[in-house]
Design an enzyme around this catalytic site. Structure first.
Site, PDB file in Angstrom:
ATOM      1  N   TYR A 118      -7.152   5.890  13.096  1.00 46.47           N
ATOM      2  CA  TYR A 118      -7.760   4.851  12.254  1.00 46.47           C
ATOM      3  C   TYR A 118      -9.103   5.335  11.701  1.00 46.47           C
ATOM      4  CZ  TYR A 118     -10.307   0.687  10.870  1.00 46.47           C
ATOM      5  OH  TYR A 118     -11.056  -0.217  10.162  1.00 46.47           O
ATOM      6  N   SER A 131     -15.796   1.726   7.824  1.00 53.11           N
ATOM      7  CA  SER A 131     -15.921   1.157   9.168  1.00 53.11           C
ATOM      8  C   SER A 131     -16.881   1.960  10.039  1.00 53.11           C
ATOM      9  CB  SER A 131     -14.532   1.163   9.823  1.00 53.11           C
ATOM     10  OG  SER A 131     -14.647   0.999  11.211  1.00 53.11           O
ATOM     11  N   LEU A 155       0.823  -1.211   0.000  1.00 53.42           N
ATOM     12  CA  LEU A 155       0.000   0.000   0.000  1.00 53.42           C
ATOM     13  C   LEU A 155       0.855   1.258   0.000  1.00 53.42           C
ATOM     14  CD1 LEU A 155      -2.939  -0.665   2.480  1.00 53.42           C
ATOM     15  CD2 LEU A 155      -2.872  -0.903   0.013  1.00 53.42           C
ATOM     16  N   GLU A 166     -16.177   2.689  12.861  1.00 48.44           N
ATOM     17  CA  GLU A 166     -15.322   3.621  13.610  1.00 48.44           C
ATOM     18  C   GLU A 166     -15.426   5.042  13.045  1.00 48.44           C
ATOM     19  OE1 GLU A 166     -12.979   3.246  16.430  1.00 48.44           O
ATOM     20  OE2 GLU A 166     -14.516   1.711  16.661  1.00 48.44           O
TER      21      GLU A 166
HETATM   22  P1  NDP Z   1      -6.984  -7.745   9.033  1.00 44.87           P
HETATM   23  O1  NDP Z   1      -6.169  -6.909   9.959  1.00 44.87           O
HETATM   24  O2  NDP Z   1      -7.289  -9.155   9.393  1.00 44.87           O
HETATM   25  O3  NDP Z   1      -6.280  -7.751   7.591  1.00 44.87           O
HETATM   26  C1  NDP Z   1      -5.644  -6.606   7.091  1.00 44.87           C
HETATM   27  C2  NDP Z   1      -4.985  -6.943   5.761  1.00 44.87           C
HETATM   28  O4  NDP Z   1      -4.329  -5.773   5.254  1.00 44.87           O
HETATM   29  C3  NDP Z   1      -3.921  -8.043   5.846  1.00 44.87           C
HETATM   30  O5  NDP Z   1      -4.021  -8.862   4.703  1.00 44.87           O
HETATM   31  C4  NDP Z   1      -2.622  -7.242   5.812  1.00 44.87           C
HETATM   32  O6  NDP Z   1      -1.537  -7.951   5.276  1.00 44.87           O
HETATM   33  C5  NDP Z   1      -3.015  -6.135   4.844  1.00 44.87           C
HETATM   34  N1  NDP Z   1      -2.112  -4.983   4.940  1.00 44.87           N
HETATM   35  C6  NDP Z   1      -1.897  -4.189   6.019  1.00 44.87           C
HETATM   36  N2  NDP Z   1      -0.991  -3.253   5.734  1.00 44.87           N
HETATM   37  C7  NDP Z   1      -0.618  -3.457   4.436  1.00 44.87           C
HETATM   38  C8  NDP Z   1       0.292  -2.813   3.563  1.00 44.87           C
HETATM   39  N3  NDP Z   1       1.023  -1.785   3.963  1.00 44.87           N
HETATM   40  N4  NDP Z   1       0.432  -3.284   2.288  1.00 44.87           N
HETATM   41  C9  NDP Z   1      -0.291  -4.348   1.872  1.00 44.87           C
HETATM   42  N5  NDP Z   1      -1.175  -5.012   2.656  1.00 44.87           N
HETATM   43  C10 NDP Z   1      -1.336  -4.564   3.932  1.00 44.87           C
HETATM   44  O7  NDP Z   1      -8.337  -6.929   8.772  1.00 44.87           O
HETATM   45  P2  NDP Z   1      -9.831  -7.478   8.513  1.00 44.87           P
HETATM   46  O8  NDP Z   1      -9.771  -8.563   7.530  1.00 44.87           O
HETATM   47  O9  NDP Z   1     -10.517  -7.657   9.801  1.00 44.87           O
HETATM   48  O10 NDP Z   1     -10.491  -6.176   7.849  1.00 44.87           O
HETATM   49  C11 NDP Z   1     -10.428  -5.954   6.434  1.00 44.87           C
HETATM   50  C12 NDP Z   1     -10.673  -4.470   6.170  1.00 44.87           C
HETATM   51  O11 NDP Z   1     -11.958  -4.101   6.669  1.00 44.87           O
HETATM   52  C13 NDP Z   1      -9.696  -3.509   6.844  1.00 44.87           C
HETATM   53  O12 NDP Z   1      -9.521  -2.413   5.958  1.00 44.87           O
HETATM   54  C14 NDP Z   1     -10.407  -3.061   8.101  1.00 44.87           C
HETATM   55  O13 NDP Z   1      -9.958  -1.796   8.497  1.00 44.87           O
HETATM   56  C15 NDP Z   1     -11.833  -3.036   7.604  1.00 44.87           C
HETATM   57  N6  NDP Z   1     -12.862  -3.263   8.591  1.00 44.87           N
HETATM   58  C16 NDP Z   1     -12.845  -4.397   9.372  1.00 44.87           C
HETATM   59  C17 NDP Z   1     -13.867  -4.658  10.252  1.00 44.87           C
HETATM   60  C18 NDP Z   1     -13.865  -5.870  11.120  1.00 44.87           C
HETATM   61  O14 NDP Z   1     -14.628  -5.893  12.096  1.00 44.87           O
HETATM   62  N7  NDP Z   1     -13.076  -6.893  10.822  1.00 44.87           N
HETATM   63  C19 NDP Z   1     -15.007  -3.717  10.378  1.00 44.87           C
HETATM   64  C20 NDP Z   1     -14.934  -2.573   9.512  1.00 44.87           C
HETATM   65  C21 NDP Z   1     -13.901  -2.376   8.636  1.00 44.87           C
HETATM   66  P3  NDP Z   1      -0.481  -8.778   6.215  1.00 44.87           P
HETATM   67  O15 NDP Z   1      -1.116 -10.130   6.379  1.00 44.87           O
HETATM   68  O16 NDP Z   1       0.746  -8.788   5.384  1.00 44.87           O
HETATM   69  O17 NDP Z   1      -0.356  -8.003   7.496  1.00 44.87           O
HETATM   70  P1  GDR Z   2     -12.466  -2.136  17.391  1.00 41.38           P
HETATM   71  O1  GDR Z   2     -12.115  -3.620  17.863  1.00 41.38           O
HETATM   72  O2  GDR Z   2     -11.587  -1.134  18.013  1.00 41.38           O
HETATM   73  O3  GDR Z   2     -13.947  -1.981  17.584  1.00 41.38           O
HETATM   74  O4  GDR Z   2     -12.090  -2.195  15.842  1.00 41.38           O
HETATM   75  P2  GDR Z   2     -11.349  -4.171  19.158  1.00 41.38           P
HETATM   76  O5  GDR Z   2     -11.751  -5.597  19.240  1.00 41.38           O
HETATM   77  O6  GDR Z   2      -9.903  -3.870  19.115  1.00 41.38           O
HETATM   78  O7  GDR Z   2     -12.006  -3.327  20.371  1.00 41.38           O
HETATM   79  C1  GDR Z   2     -13.379  -3.403  20.675  1.00 41.38           C
HETATM   80  C2  GDR Z   2     -13.634  -2.738  22.023  1.00 41.38           C
HETATM   81  O8  GDR Z   2     -13.079  -3.557  23.051  1.00 41.38           O
HETATM   82  C3  GDR Z   2     -12.424  -2.712  23.987  1.00 41.38           C
HETATM   83  N1  GDR Z   2     -11.387  -3.460  24.713  1.00 41.38           N
HETATM   84  C4  GDR Z   2     -10.288  -4.009  24.156  1.00 41.38           C
HETATM   85  N2  GDR Z   2      -9.874  -4.063  22.874  1.00 41.38           N
HETATM   86  C5  GDR Z   2      -8.720  -4.736  22.620  1.00 41.38           C
HETATM   87  N3  GDR Z   2      -8.295  -4.841  21.341  1.00 41.38           N
HETATM   88  N4  GDR Z   2      -7.965  -5.308  23.603  1.00 41.38           N
HETATM   89  C6  GDR Z   2      -8.347  -5.250  24.924  1.00 41.38           C
HETATM   90  O9  GDR Z   2      -7.659  -5.765  25.795  1.00 41.38           O
HETATM   91  C7  GDR Z   2      -9.572  -4.588  25.213  1.00 41.38           C
HETATM   92  N5  GDR Z   2     -10.262  -4.367  26.353  1.00 41.38           N
HETATM   93  C8  GDR Z   2     -11.366  -3.683  26.037  1.00 41.38           C
HETATM   94  C9  GDR Z   2     -11.867  -1.579  23.133  1.00 41.38           C
HETATM   95  O10 GDR Z   2     -11.541  -0.453  23.958  1.00 41.38           O
HETATM   96  C10 GDR Z   2     -13.021  -1.346  22.180  1.00 41.38           C
HETATM   97  O11 GDR Z   2     -13.954  -0.484  22.737  1.00 41.38           O
HETATM   98  C11 GDR Z   2     -12.470  -3.290  15.023  1.00 41.38           C
HETATM   99  C12 GDR Z   2     -11.407  -3.425  13.916  1.00 41.38           C
HETATM  100  O12 GDR Z   2     -11.675  -4.595  13.180  1.00 41.38           O
HETATM  101  C13 GDR Z   2     -11.452  -2.238  12.982  1.00 41.38           C
HETATM  102  O13 GDR Z   2     -10.588  -2.477  11.871  1.00 41.38           O
HETATM  103  C14 GDR Z   2     -12.898  -2.066  12.484  1.00 41.38           C
HETATM  104  O14 GDR Z   2     -12.988  -0.955  11.623  1.00 41.38           O
HETATM  105  C15 GDR Z   2     -13.849  -1.911  13.660  1.00 41.38           C
HETATM  106  O15 GDR Z   2     -13.749  -3.074  14.476  1.00 41.38           O
HETATM  107  C16 GDR Z   2     -15.295  -1.783  13.202  1.00 41.38           C
END
Ligand code: NDP
Ligand code: GDR
Length: 330
Positions: free
Chosen positions: A152, A128, A62, A130
Site C-alpha cells: 500500500y 498518505s 480504476l 504510510e
Molecule cells: P475508503 O476505503 O473509505 O474508500 C475508498 C474508495 O475507493 C471507495 O469509494 C471505494 O469504492 C473506491 N475504490 C476502491 N477500489 C476501487 C476500484 N477498483 N475502482 C473504483 N473505485 C474503487 O478510503 P478513505 O475514504 O478513508 O480514503 C480515501 C483515499 O485517501 C484513499 O486513497 C486512501 O488510501 C487515502 N488516504 C486515507 C487516509 C485516511 O486516514 N482515511 C489517510 C491517507 C490517505 P467501493 O465503495 O466500491 O469499495
Molecule cells: P493504517 O490504519 O494502517 O494506519 O492506515 P489502521 O487503522 O488499519 O491501523 C492503524 C494501526 O493500528 C494497528 N492495529 C490494528 N489495525 C487494524 N486495522 N486492526 C487491528 O485489529 C489492529 N490492531 C492494531 C495497526 O497495526 C496499525 O499500526 C490508514 C488507512 O486509512 C490508509 O489508507 C491511510 O493511508 C493511513 O491510515 C494513513
C-alpha cells in the site's frame, strides 16, 4: 456557471464528506463508482445518502482506462479529486499484486485521461503518511524521505511520483496531500479506530465479550475526516500546485485509543481487549506524527478536532447504533 468536480472514491469515508463540502459550496459534483454500487445502492451508497439527489454518479473502475477516459471526457471537470484506492494497509500484505495494480495503474489512468481529455482540470492525489513508513525523522514533513513498509505504502509513493511527474512534464495542475490518519463515524469497520469503537459499543450492549486486536503500541496521528477534506479543496484553490502534509501534530497509541473508548462506555479495556499475534503486520509502521506547518501557512488550514472529541464522537455514534447509552453498561 457552477464549477464541476469529479470525485473518484466518492462512496468512501473521505469521498462522502468531500461531496457534501463541494455541494455546499455550489459545485456540480460528479462521482465515479463501481457498477456494483449502482446495483446495490442501499448498502454501497450509504455514506452519500445526504447528497445522493444532488450529485451525478458514473459507473467506472480504476482497472479500466477506457471507463475513466469516458467519464472525464463526458464530465469535463474543473477539479478532480482522486480518492479511490485499495486503502486497507493490512489487506495489501494479503494481496500485494491487486493493491499495486489498482492503486498505481488507477492513478496513472486518471492522470493520463485528464491530460488527454481535460488538461485544464486541477488534480488532487490522496497521498498518505504510510509513504513515510519506517520514519527517518520526527515529526514528518514534506521534506522527510519516504520509506514505505507495505505494498500500500509503495503504491502511494508511486502515485505521488506520478502526480509530480504529470505536473512537471505535462503542466497539469496536480497536487498531492500527504494525509495522516483521519477518522469519523463513517470509517470502515476494518480500520482500528472503528473496530475499537464498534467493539466497545458491542461489548457494552452485551452483544460481544471480547475484542481481538494486533499491535497496541503502534502510534498514529489521528484527525477528523471532515477537517481533512477541507485541506484537499484548499490545495486545488492555489495558483500553483504543490504537496502538503495534513496532520494534527499529536500522536497516540492504539492502547490509548482503547483506554479512552472503553472508559467512555464505563468499561476497562484490559478486561476485554485480547492481543492476537495473527493481527500483527509483517512490517509495521510504529510511529507517525505530522508537521502541517506548510499547510497552515499556505492554505490557512488547521485541524479543529482534538483526540478526545474524535474518540467520543465515534463511540457515541456506535453506541447509538447498538442501542446503548455511552457510559451505561448493560
Ligand atoms: P475508503 O476505503 O473509505 O474508500 C475508498 C474508495 O475507493 C471507495 O469509494 C471505494 O469504492 C473506491 N475504490 C476502491 N477500489 C476501487 C476500484 N477498483 N475502482 C473504483 N473505485 C474503487 O478510503 P478513505 O475514504 O478513508 O480514503 C480515501 C483515499 O485517501 C484513499 O486513497 C486512501 O488510501 C487515502 N488516504 C486515507 C487516509 C485516511 O486516514 N482515511 C489517510 C491517507 C490517505 P467501493 O465503495 O466500491 O469499495
Ligand atoms: P493504517 O490504519 O494502517 O494506519 O492506515 P489502521 O487503522 O488499519 O491501523 C492503524 C494501526 O493500528 C494497528 N492495529 C490494528 N489495525 C487494524 N486495522 N486492526 C487491528 O485489529 C489492529 N490492531 C492494531 C495497526 O497495526 C496499525 O499500526 C490508514 C488507512 O486509512 C490508509 O489508507 C491511510 O493511508 C493511513 O491510515 C494513513
Amino acid at each position: 456557471m457552477s464549477r464541476k468536480a469529479l470525485i473518484t472514491g466518492i462512496t468512501g469515508q473521505d469521498g462522502s464528506y468531500l461531496a457534501e463540502l463541494l455541494v455546499a459550496k455550489g459545485y456540480e459534483v460528479h462521482g465515479l463508482v463501481r457498477r456494483v454500487a449502482l446495483e446495490d445502492p442501499g448498502h454501497r451508497l450509504r455514506r452519500i445518502t445526504t447528497v445522493r439527489d444532488q450529485i451525478v454518479l458514473h459507473a467506472g473502475s480504476l482497472e479500466s482506462f477506457p471507463s475513466l477516459f469516458q467519464v472525464v471526457r463526458q464530465t469535463q471537470p474543473d477539479e478532480c479529486y482522486h480518492l479511490a484506492a485499495q486503502s486497507f494497509v493490512s489487506y495489501s500484505f494479503d494481496d500485494e499484486f491487486s493493491t499495486l495494480n489498482t492503486n498505481i495503474n488507477g492513478t496513472h489512468y486518471v492522470l493520463a485521461a485528464l491530460t488527454a481529455a481535460a488538461p485544464e482540470c486541477r488534480f488532487y492525489f490522496a497521498g498518505s503518511s504510510e509513504m513515510f513508513g519506517k520514519v527517518e525523522e520526527t515529526p514528518q514533513a514534506e521534506t522527510t524521505r519516504f520509506h514505505p513498509r507495505s505494498a500500500y505504502g509503495i503504491s502511494k509513493v508511486a502515485g505521488f511520483d506520478l502526480t509530480r511527474n504529470y505536473r512537471e512534464a505535462y503542466g497539469l495542475h496536480a497536487s498531492s496531500g500527504i494525509l495522516f490518519n483521519h477518522e469519523s463515524p463513517r470509517r470502515g469497520y476494518e480500520f482500528v479506530t472503528r473496530k475499537i469503537t464498534a467493539g466497545a459499543a458491542a461489548i457494552a450492549s452485551g452483544k460481544a465479550r471480547e475484542l481481538r486486536l494486533g499491535n497496541l503500541e503502534a502510534r498514529r496521528d489521528w484527525g477528523h475526516a471532515p477537517d481533512y477534506v477541507e485541506a484537499m479543496w484548499a490545495m486545488l484553490q492555489q495558483d500553483t500546485p504543490d504537496d502538503y502534509v495534513v496532520a494534527t501534530g499529536e500522536t497516540h497509541s492504539v492502547r490509548e485509543f482503547c483506554e479512552m473508548a472503553f472508559s467512555l462506555v464505563g468499561l476497562d479495556y484490559r478486561e476485554h481487549v485480547v492481543t492476537d499475534p495473527a493481527l500483527y503486520r509483517p512490517a509495521e509502521v510504529d510511529m507517525l506524527v505530522g508537521n502541517a506547518a506548510k499547510a497552515r501557512k499556505a492554505l490557512g488550514w488547521c485541524s479543529r478536532t482534538d483526540f478526545q472529541s474524535l474518540v467520543r464522537m465515534m463511540v457515541e455514534a456506535d453506541c447509538c447504533a447498538a442501542g446503548v447509552e455511552p457510559g451505561n453498561r448493560r
